[in-house]
Scaffold this motif. Structure first.
Motif, PDB file in Angstrom:
ATOM      1  N   VAL A  28       1.009  -1.154  -0.218  1.00 48.11           N
ATOM      2  CA  VAL A  28      -0.071   0.140   0.037  1.00 48.11           C
ATOM      3  C   VAL A  28       1.044   1.180   0.065  1.00 48.11           C
ATOM      4  CG1 VAL A  28      -1.655   1.267   1.270  1.00 48.11           C
ATOM      5  CG2 VAL A  28      -1.964  -1.060   0.970  1.00 48.11           C
ATOM      6  N   ALA A  29       1.849   1.195   0.813  1.00 51.27           N
ATOM      7  CA  ALA A  29       2.644   2.440   0.907  1.00 51.27           C
ATOM      8  C   ALA A  29       3.634   2.565  -0.312  1.00 51.27           C
ATOM      9  CB  ALA A  29       3.654   2.417   2.343  1.00 51.27           C
ATOM     10  N   LYS A  30       4.119   1.575  -0.862  1.00 50.62           N
ATOM     11  CA  LYS A  30       4.802   1.558  -2.248  1.00 50.62           C
ATOM     12  C   LYS A  30       3.921   2.233  -3.280  1.00 50.62           C
ATOM     13  CE  LYS A  30       8.154  -2.082  -0.951  1.00 50.62           C
ATOM     14  NZ  LYS A  30       8.657  -3.365  -1.269  1.00 50.62           N
ATOM     15  N   ALA A  31       2.490   1.812  -3.360  1.00 50.47           N
ATOM     16  CA  ALA A  31       1.693   2.215  -4.311  1.00 50.47           C
ATOM     17  C   ALA A  31       1.376   3.638  -4.390  1.00 50.47           C
ATOM     18  CB  ALA A  31       0.392   1.492  -4.273  1.00 50.47           C
ATOM     19  N   GLN A  32       1.786   4.489  -3.478  1.00 59.16           N
ATOM     20  CA  GLN A  32       1.656   5.806  -3.516  1.00 59.16           C
ATOM     21  C   GLN A  32       2.383   6.424  -4.568  1.00 59.16           C
ATOM     22  OE1 GLN A  32       2.097   7.163   0.347  1.00 59.16           O
ATOM     23  NE2 GLN A  32       1.129   5.722   1.280  1.00 59.16           N
ATOM     24  N   VAL A  33       2.058   7.357  -5.123  1.00 59.78           N
ATOM     25  CA  VAL A  33       2.816   8.180  -6.307  1.00 59.78           C
ATOM     26  C   VAL A  33       2.341   9.505  -6.406  1.00 59.78           C
ATOM     27  CG1 VAL A  33       3.146   8.468  -8.657  1.00 59.78           C
ATOM     28  CG2 VAL A  33       2.844   6.109  -7.820  1.00 59.78           C
ATOM     29  N   VAL A  34       3.328  10.476  -5.919  1.00 60.15           N
ATOM     30  CA  VAL A  34       3.302  11.832  -5.865  1.00 60.15           C
ATOM     31  C   VAL A  34       2.704  12.376  -7.012  1.00 60.15           C
ATOM     32  CG1 VAL A  34       4.255  14.157  -5.201  1.00 60.15           C
ATOM     33  CG2 VAL A  34       5.150  11.871  -4.221  1.00 60.15           C
ATOM     34  N   PRO A  35       1.416  13.255  -6.873  1.00 58.98           N
ATOM     35  CA  PRO A  35       0.851  13.959  -7.995  1.00 58.98           C
ATOM     36  C   PRO A  35       1.992  14.689  -8.825  1.00 58.98           C
ATOM     37  CG  PRO A  35      -0.627  13.791  -6.151  1.00 58.98           C
ATOM     38  CD  PRO A  35       0.664  13.478  -5.713  1.00 58.98           C
ATOM     39  N   GLY A  36       1.943  14.590 -10.011  1.00 58.56           N
ATOM     40  CA  GLY A  36       2.838  15.533 -10.930  1.00 58.56           C
ATOM     41  C   GLY A  36       4.244  14.532 -11.162  1.00 58.56           C
ATOM     42  N   THR A  37       4.068  13.127 -10.764  1.00 53.43           N
ATOM     43  CA  THR A  37       5.160  12.396 -11.070  1.00 53.43           C
ATOM     44  C   THR A  37       5.047  11.911 -12.771  1.00 53.43           C
ATOM     45  OG1 THR A  37       5.642  11.696  -8.905  1.00 53.43           O
ATOM     46  CG2 THR A  37       6.514  10.218 -10.627  1.00 53.43           C
ATOM     47  N   GLY A  38       5.898  11.680 -13.430  1.00 53.12           N
ATOM     48  CA  GLY A  38       5.769  11.093 -14.847  1.00 53.12           C
ATOM     49  C   GLY A  38       5.925  12.152 -16.009  1.00 53.12           C
ATOM     50  N   PHE A  39       4.823  11.875 -17.022  1.00 52.42           N
ATOM     51  CA  PHE A  39       4.987  12.529 -18.095  1.00 52.42           C
ATOM     52  C   PHE A  39       3.701  13.694 -18.015  1.00 52.42           C
ATOM     53  CE2 PHE A  39       6.717   8.406 -19.040  1.00 52.42           C
ATOM     54  CZ  PHE A  39       7.898   8.673 -19.739  1.00 52.42           C
ATOM     55  N   LYS A  40       3.985  14.700 -18.428  1.00 51.64           N
ATOM     56  CA  LYS A  40       2.925  15.804 -18.539  1.00 51.64           C
ATOM     57  C   LYS A  40       2.087  15.639 -19.801  1.00 51.64           C
ATOM     58  CE  LYS A  40       1.973  20.769 -18.313  1.00 51.64           C
ATOM     59  NZ  LYS A  40       2.256  22.163 -18.009  1.00 51.64           N
ATOM     60  N   LEU A  41       0.882  15.582 -19.708  1.00 49.04           N
ATOM     61  CA  LEU A  41       0.121  15.257 -20.882  1.00 49.04           C
ATOM     62  C   LEU A  41      -0.322  16.866 -21.386  1.00 49.04           C
ATOM     63  CD1 LEU A  41      -2.288  12.478 -20.247  1.00 49.04           C
ATOM     64  CD2 LEU A  41      -0.265  12.450 -21.133  1.00 49.04           C
ATOM     65  N   THR A  42       0.325  17.405 -22.256  1.00 50.66           N
ATOM     66  CA  THR A  42       0.132  18.987 -22.441  1.00 50.66           C
ATOM     67  C   THR A  42      -1.179  19.241 -23.500  1.00 50.66           C
ATOM     68  OG1 THR A  42       1.483  18.629 -24.595  1.00 50.66           O
ATOM     69  CG2 THR A  42       2.652  19.404 -22.475  1.00 50.66           C
TER      70      THR A  42
END
Length: 327
Positions: A28-42
């Motif tokens: 569960v803890a590992k599944a957390q992803v900070v919003p704004g991580t990865g590729f921005k969909l412009t």
């Protein structure tokens, strides 16, 4: 009911999170992803930097939620990135404005949302109503699978307290339109005393997100003006208390959606990128397991009395990301 201060709520949240990890394991803890991580969909979101930005309202507004009338054509921004809700209608004022102080560095424009007549056109309901403005990301990037770990981030400006609508209650919402499996509880027919409720799994829509509630000193309930972030929702659909806002200014709100079907909520004062330190909670809202994120939208709430103007909410740089770029 007395609201706990933020430090005590954070301690309680931490204890709940530790208990959850003990019960279901560290995944569960590992599944957390900070919003704004990865590729921005412009193709989704907006920065409001174009001075020609404009919203065309196409009156009268929709009021399907109250009288079944969608009032086509719907209002729409001239860059096609925002559209009136066919369910509730758009705020009366949707306008590009200069970015308030201490906003995103370099930002010259933001979006103002404000409303006075949130109910049925040419009718006063004298009840609390809300208007909605929807992102059109479902038209540009399509709905996003939770397997891509999408996330949405926005900056919201909290006005000085004397510029807020002077009532205690929810005033602004930032929410996502999601689809997935969820548990529905059905009451037994007839008298249900002593009978068990039945439950079933259905694929349905739901709308997790944040509300900002203003706690007005003038209402007599509080010893000072403040606001509180409400998180929608836990597994039973109940709102959860988030941080208390004691000073006006910018806040950054974000949600991420992971392949395990959970929604992760983050919030932080200022306009900086969110970090793991800004984590609030992870939930399966309404007992759901998120499959797809269709779009996101903003709510503006006020009393539909024909004379009270809502708080003028300002948002800037709503952004959409995916951790895994879809093929």
């Amino acid at each position: 009911m007395r609201i706990m201060d933020w430090k005590h709520r954070m301690l309680a949240t931490s204890l709940v999170a530790l208990a959850a990890m003990w019960l279901v394991g560290p995944s569960v803890a590992k599944a957390q992803v900070v919003p704004g991580t990865g590729f921005k969909l412009t193709e989704a979101g907006d920065d409001f930097e174009n001075e020609a930005w404009e919203f065309i309202p196409n009156w009268p507004k929709a009021s399907q939620n109250l009288n079944g009338d969608t009032q086509h054509p719907l209002g729409e921004a001239n860059n096609s990135r925002w559209i009136e809700s066919a369910y509730r209608g758009a705020p009366d004022i949707v306008r590009r404005v200069p970015t308030p102080p201490n906003g995103i560095p370099g930002s010259k424009g933001a979006m103002l949302l404000q409303t006075k007549y949130p109910g049925i056109p040419n009718m006063i309901t004298r009840q609390q109503q809300q208007d909605d403005l929807l992102s059109t990301m479902n038209n540009t990037v399509g709905s996003l699978s939770s397997s891509w770990t999408p996330s949405i981030v926005v900056r919201v400006y909290i006005r000085p307290w004397n510029e807020m609508e002077q009532r205690t209650g929810s005033s602004f919402g930032f929410r996502a339109d999601c689809e997935g499996m969820m548990t529905k509880h059905d009451a037994p027919a007839g008298k249900f005393f002593g009978k068990k409720f039945s439950s079933r799994q259905v694929y349905d829509s739901y709308w997790p997100g944040f509300f900002i509630q203003y706690n007005c000193k003038a209402s007599g309930q509080y010893d000072r003006d403040s606001a509180i972030i409400l998180i929608r929702s836990d597994e039973l659909g109940r709102d959860l208390f988030g941080p208390t806002i004691t000073e006006p200014g910018w806040w950054t709100l974000g949600m991420s959606f992971t392949p395990d079907g959970r929604v992760h909520y983050y919030a932080s004062p200022g306009t900086d990128r969110l970090t793991q330190a800004d984590y609030l909670t992870s939930q399966n809202p309404y007992g759901s397991r998120t499959d797809r994120v269709t779009t996101f939208f903003f709510n503006v709430v006020t009393q539909d009395d024909g004379k009270t103007m809502s708080t003028g909410w300002i948002v800037d740089d709503p952004e959409v990301f995916v951790l895994h770029r879809p093929q």
